[in-house]
Scaffold this motif. Structure first.
Motif: not given
Length: 343
Positions: A87, A89, A91, A194, A198, A207
């Protein structure tokens, strides 16, 4: 290995090595194994492996010679990202997914090889039969009566966040080197997963940055590491990853190729458990607590326990989908769900 062993990886126990002298012996190992294993040199005889031992350019030429003249999906990462496809920043994703013919992609890899800070170039999960004519036949593992999906993964150095896959996986390094860090299924809570809707590649990912873990933000990751194993693979080596084991994957050489085989022990006509989990989020997760308690009991009764008392009082011909599923009853249940979800 081409690189050093940084940080957390240096102290992790290695995945066990096995030996199997025949396809039948490998088949037996795959049927019996419940934990990962490494098979050194399984694919050392492949023409692709031998080409890669001579040079990465020769490996690319070997692959390109079988490529169909169709566009390939390719991920291009940001410069200076260290190969981590993850990802950004905001997202979103820190890479772009583009489409190009394979010779053009390989030409860009040629131009960037050895250039510090060059963007990552990664072709992920390319169906070997769909995108190549003869590459699979020239470079494959005999998996007996299984009907696996054979995929090829190619690119520059990359880091892919820890995730899991529903099928069993035999991952064969054909060119370069790879490091896999593996965790049992039950470690998902300690990996700080996460979003499920997405994701970089369709599965929820950890993460945690494995090269720079933030133990203040992710304290349970220390518990995950207590259960971790690491597999360091060179060209010709293969790793068996049991279904749903978590794995963090690093491609370490300037050019890397992996061929993997996915297969399920369950019948093809069964549904996907992830779809059921997603639908449960839609239908159950946000209900009042007392209703959730009821539905938990219903799931235990019909799905997880599924004892004889579920159907003992129903005549056998009338049990429908409460009886063990068949291709016919599975198809009827799927059609029923599709009608219900389309309302």
């Amino acid at each position: 290995m081409a690189d050093g062993t940084p940080g957390i990886f240096a102290s992790l126990p290695p995945v066990r090595d096995v030996v199997a002298g025949t396809p039948a012996a490998l088949d037996a190992l795959l049927r019996e194994a419940t934990t990962p294993f490494v098979f050194r040199g399984l694919t050392a005889h492949w023409p692709l492996v031998q080409a890669g031992q001579r040079s990465s350019r020769e490996a690319r030429d070997h692959i390109a010679g079988f490529a169909r003249p169709v566009p390939f999906a390719v991920s291009v990462g940001q410069s200076q990202s260290g190969g981590r496809l993850f990802y950004d920043d905001a997202h979103g994703m820190n890479f772009q997914t583009l489409s190009a013919k394979l010779p053009d992609i390989f030409a860009r890899i040629d131009a960037n090889e050895g250039v510090d800070g060059a963007p990552s170039i990664y072709l992920a999960s390319i169906d070997m039969l769909q995108f190549f004519a003869g590459l699979h036949e020239a470079n494959h593992v005999d998996l007996g009566d299984r009907a696996p999906l054979a995929s090829i993964w190619m690119g520059t150095p990359t880091r892919i966040a820890a995730h899991n896959d529903v099928p069993h996986n035999l991952a064969c390094v054909a060119v370069g080197q790879r490091r896999f860090t593996l965790f049992p299924r039950d470690q998902f809570r300690n990996l700080y997963l996460g979003p499920v809707d997405n994701t970089p590649a369709g599965r929820a990912v950890s993460m945690v940055d494995f090269h720079d873990p933030d133990f203040a933000a992710h304290p349970r990751f220390r518990e995950a590491l207590d259960h971790a194993q690491v597999a360091e693979l060179d060209a010709g080596d293969a790793l068996f990853i049991p279904a749903m084991w978590w794995h963090h994957v690093e491609a370490l050489a300037p050019f890397n190729v992996l061929v993997n085989y996915w297969w399920r022990d369950a019948p093809r006509w069964l549904g996907q458990a992830q779809d059921a989990l997603n639908h449960a989020m839609l239908a159950i997760r946000d209900l009042p607590d007392d209703e959730k308690v009821h539905w938990r009991a219903m799931f235990d009764h019909y799905v997880f326990d599924n004892g004889a008392e579920v159907t003992a009082h129903i005549p056998e011909p009338a049990r429908g989908v409460l009886a063990p599923l068949t291709p016919d009853t599975a198809g009827k249940l799927r059609a029923f769900l599709l009608r219900a979800l389309s309302r």
